[in-house]
Design a protein around this motif. Structure first.
Motif, PDB file in Angstrom:
ATOM      1  N   GLU A 204       0.912  -1.072   0.767  1.00 46.27           N
ATOM      2  CA  GLU A 204       0.118   0.157   0.129  1.00 46.27           C
ATOM      3  C   GLU A 204       1.074   1.047  -0.104  1.00 46.27           C
ATOM      4  O   GLU A 204       1.476   1.435   0.793  1.00 46.27           O
ATOM      5  CB  GLU A 204      -0.758  -0.108   1.569  1.00 46.27           C
ATOM      6  CG  GLU A 204      -2.387   0.996   1.477  1.00 46.27           C
ATOM      7  CD  GLU A 204      -2.796   0.971   2.610  1.00 46.27           C
ATOM      8  OE1 GLU A 204      -3.539   2.017   2.768  1.00 46.27           O
ATOM      9  OE2 GLU A 204      -2.711   0.162   3.281  1.00 46.27           O
ATOM     10  N   SER A 205       1.036   1.924  -1.194  1.00 47.12           N
ATOM     11  CA  SER A 205       1.114   3.304  -1.107  1.00 47.12           C
ATOM     12  C   SER A 205       1.306   4.670   0.032  1.00 47.12           C
ATOM     13  O   SER A 205      -0.412   4.412   0.352  1.00 47.12           O
ATOM     14  CB  SER A 205       1.148   3.472  -2.659  1.00 47.12           C
ATOM     15  OG  SER A 205      -0.068   3.594  -3.072  1.00 47.12           O
ATOM     16  N   ILE A 206       1.835   5.337  -0.402  1.00 37.54           N
ATOM     17  CA  ILE A 206       1.448   6.493   1.330  1.00 37.54           C
ATOM     18  C   ILE A 206       0.127   7.106   0.545  1.00 37.54           C
ATOM     19  O   ILE A 206       1.439   8.049  -0.557  1.00 37.54           O
ATOM     20  CB  ILE A 206       3.155   7.186   1.509  1.00 37.54           C
ATOM     21  CG1 ILE A 206       3.702   6.285   1.899  1.00 37.54           C
ATOM     22  CG2 ILE A 206       2.241   8.424   2.438  1.00 37.54           C
ATOM     23  CD1 ILE A 206       5.078   6.386   2.908  1.00 37.54           C
ATOM     24  N   GLN A 207      -0.173   8.043   1.281  1.00 38.29           N
ATOM     25  CA  GLN A 207      -1.537   8.996   0.321  1.00 38.29           C
ATOM     26  C   GLN A 207      -1.130  10.616   1.429  1.00 38.29           C
ATOM     27  O   GLN A 207      -1.024  10.639   2.040  1.00 38.29           O
ATOM     28  CB  GLN A 207      -2.886   7.669   0.859  1.00 38.29           C
ATOM     29  CG  GLN A 207      -3.628   6.996   0.174  1.00 38.29           C
ATOM     30  CD  GLN A 207      -3.770   7.019  -1.371  1.00 38.29           C
ATOM     31  OE1 GLN A 207      -3.756   7.754  -1.887  1.00 38.29           O
ATOM     32  NE2 GLN A 207      -3.219   5.897  -1.593  1.00 38.29           N
ATOM     33  N   TRP A 208      -0.434  11.088   0.000  1.00 39.30           N
ATOM     34  CA  TRP A 208      -0.120  12.172   0.412  1.00 39.30           C
ATOM     35  C   TRP A 208      -1.577  12.890   0.967  1.00 39.30           C
ATOM     36  O   TRP A 208      -0.967  14.347   1.442  1.00 39.30           O
ATOM     37  CB  TRP A 208       0.619  12.601  -0.578  1.00 39.30           C
ATOM     38  CG  TRP A 208       2.069  11.829  -0.464  1.00 39.30           C
ATOM     39  CD1 TRP A 208       2.663  10.652  -0.675  1.00 39.30           C
ATOM     40  CD2 TRP A 208       3.162  11.606   0.505  1.00 39.30           C
ATOM     41  NE1 TRP A 208       3.961  10.123  -0.714  1.00 39.30           N
ATOM     42  CE2 TRP A 208       4.182  10.541   0.664  1.00 39.30           C
ATOM     43  CE3 TRP A 208       3.874  12.468   2.083  1.00 39.30           C
ATOM     44  CZ2 TRP A 208       5.406  10.516   1.349  1.00 39.30           C
ATOM     45  CZ3 TRP A 208       4.698  12.130   2.247  1.00 39.30           C
ATOM     46  CH2 TRP A 208       5.542  11.310   2.136  1.00 39.30           C
ATOM     47  N   LYS A 209      -1.848  13.209   0.072  1.00 44.19           N
ATOM     48  CA  LYS A 209      -3.002  13.942  -0.752  1.00 44.19           C
ATOM     49  C   LYS A 209      -4.340  13.475  -0.180  1.00 44.19           C
ATOM     50  O   LYS A 209      -4.897  13.721  -1.029  1.00 44.19           O
ATOM     51  CB  LYS A 209      -2.605  14.870  -1.905  1.00 44.19           C
ATOM     52  CG  LYS A 209      -3.969  15.577  -1.798  1.00 44.19           C
ATOM     53  CD  LYS A 209      -3.469  15.872  -3.685  1.00 44.19           C
ATOM     54  CE  LYS A 209      -4.064  16.005  -4.660  1.00 44.19           C
ATOM     55  NZ  LYS A 209      -3.308  16.245  -6.108  1.00 44.19           N
ATOM     56  N   ALA A 210      -5.348  13.787   1.280  1.00 41.72           N
ATOM     57  CA  ALA A 210      -6.108  13.328   1.115  1.00 41.72           C
ATOM     58  C   ALA A 210      -6.943  14.552   1.203  1.00 41.72           C
ATOM     59  O   ALA A 210      -8.614  14.536   1.478  1.00 41.72           O
ATOM     60  CB  ALA A 210      -6.549  12.448   2.505  1.00 41.72           C
ATOM     61  N   LEU A 211      -6.484  15.514   2.120  1.00 37.77           N
ATOM     62  CA  LEU A 211      -7.057  16.808   2.264  1.00 37.77           C
ATOM     63  C   LEU A 211      -6.377  17.611   1.633  1.00 37.77           C
ATOM     64  O   LEU A 211      -5.181  18.089   2.388  1.00 37.77           O
ATOM     65  CB  LEU A 211      -7.628  16.604   3.701  1.00 37.77           C
ATOM     66  CG  LEU A 211      -8.466  18.292   3.905  1.00 37.77           C
ATOM     67  CD1 LEU A 211      -9.888  18.451   3.513  1.00 37.77           C
ATOM     68  CD2 LEU A 211      -9.003  18.506   4.812  1.00 37.77           C
ATOM     69  N   THR A 212      -6.684  18.606   0.971  1.00 46.49           N
ATOM     70  CA  THR A 212      -6.191  20.215   0.526  1.00 46.49           C
ATOM     71  C   THR A 212      -6.471  21.296   1.184  1.00 46.49           C
ATOM     72  O   THR A 212      -7.804  21.186   0.937  1.00 46.49           O
ATOM     73  CB  THR A 212      -6.102  19.634  -1.093  1.00 46.49           C
ATOM     74  OG1 THR A 212      -5.082  18.307  -1.479  1.00 46.49           O
ATOM     75  CG2 THR A 212      -5.220  21.301  -1.484  1.00 46.49           C
ATOM     76  N   LEU A 213      -5.692  21.645   1.615  1.00 47.05           N
ATOM     77  CA  LEU A 213      -6.436  22.968   2.225  1.00 47.05           C
ATOM     78  C   LEU A 213      -6.137  24.185   1.869  1.00 47.05           C
ATOM     79  O   LEU A 213      -4.436  24.246   1.859  1.00 47.05           O
ATOM     80  CB  LEU A 213      -5.964  22.834   3.930  1.00 47.05           C
ATOM     81  CG  LEU A 213      -6.841  22.274   4.398  1.00 47.05           C
ATOM     82  CD1 LEU A 213      -6.470  21.834   6.181  1.00 47.05           C
ATOM     83  CD2 LEU A 213      -8.373  22.438   4.632  1.00 47.05           C
TER      84      LEU A 213
END
Length: 329
Positions: A204-213
């Motif tokens: 499972e790859s690292i998810q860097w962008k689940a929420l962008t502010l």
């Protein structure tokens, strides 16, 4: 690398780096290129190169030792303090040459914090603007015992390590925003990733962008509400989001107690054994659904549908809609 390429890269807010791909010891071509580039960017020019290379003996440098293991009795805050102390001893590479490939999907902070019980990790990325130059920074955010903190590397102490003492994730983010203002940086965007699994062998790859502010476009109240809503949904839907306060309650659900022998199982009633198997199946289904939730979450979809889990397994219909999730790309 020509002067035009260097100028264009500088205008784009980036920096060129040579990379050593020949292993160690470095070959003559890589070694000479590193010295030439270092002399080009150093204020002393070629004098610094000749002054070092003409020395027959050089003072030995103290190498920091990574804290790779801890006793079971060592608390999580103490472990994190040791890891941050090690990270602070590391120095920036000013030679202009990377001695080995640095891969973003293999962060050192994630490796050192693997298998810490009750500790959840997720990345937070920052993009700031200072006098027209773009700066990017990443820290590893931490959630433990219902509180938040982070570890990382920076020239500024208050932009890397923050103790696990923030009651809400929004409090942690707002503290970073205040620190950036103190250093005359205009913070433009903040990206919060999904939780990182503790298994170092996972695909499972690292998810860097689940929420962008968008810090410029949103006021403090909007940012606070969106961050806290995001944190609540993660805690509600992700079974890996554990804290010391609820581990005891989840032990019954996850059946974390040591497996009983066949002899001890034989003395139990058939109803108890059936109940244990049902709880095992429920926990397995919840883990699968949590992984699917993380993947859907990090694709930036505005609506995520999660099947309900019952004793007979996950329902395919109807679906429970989590309509309160709204994420920005």
């Amino acid at each position: 690398m020509s002067e035009d390429e260097e100028t264009q890269q500088r205008l784009n807010g980036g920096v060129w780096f040579y990379v050593n791909r020949t292993g160690f010891p470095m070959d003559d071509a890589t070694w000479g290129r590193m010295w030439d580039y270092a002399a080009k960017i150093h204020p002393s020019g070629c004098a610094i190169q000749s002054g070092i290379r003409s020395q027959r003996t050089l003072p030995a440098l103290a190498l920091p030792h990574a804290p790779l293991s801890f006793a079971v009795s060592v608390t999580i805050p103490t472990r994190l303090t040791s890891i941050q102390k090690y990270l602070k001893q590391l120095q920036y590479n000013h030679t202009g040459t990377q001695f080995f490939d640095i891969k973003k999907n293999r962060p050192i902070c994630g490796y050192l914090t693997n298998y810490f019980p009750g500790l959840d990790r997720f990345p937070i990325s920052f993009r700031s603007n200072c006098r027209g130059n773009i700066h990017r920074h990443v820290v590893l955010a931490l959630h433990h015992n219902g509180q938040y903190g982070c570890i990382g590397m920076s020239r500024r102490d208050d932009l890397m390590h923050k103790p696990i003492a923030f009651e809400r994730l929004s409090d942690l983010i707002m503290d970073f925003i205040c620190c950036y203002k103190k250093y005359d940086h205009d913070l433009e965007k903040v990206k919060i990733g999904a939780t990182i699994p503790h298994d170092p062998h996972t695909y499972e790859s690292i998810q860097w962008k689940a929420l962008t502010l968008s810090v410029r476009k949103q006021n403090v109240n909007e940012l606070t509400k969106e961050i806290d809503r995001f944190a609540r949904e993660l805690r509600r839907q992700n079974p890996r989001w554990l804290s010391a306060s609820n581990i005891h309650a989840l032990q019954k659900l996850r059946n974390l107690s040591p497996k009983r022998s066949q002899h001890s199982r034989g003395s139990q009633s058939a109803e108890t054994i059936r109940k244990d198997k049902t709880e095992d199946r429920l926990m397995r289904d919840r883990r699968v659904l949590a992984m699917a939730f993380n993947n859907r979450l990090c694709q930036g979809r505005s609506q995520v549908q999660v099947p309900r889990v019952t004793e007979s397994g996950p329902e395919t219909s109807p679906l429970t809609s989590v309509s309160s999730l709204h994420f920005r790309q």
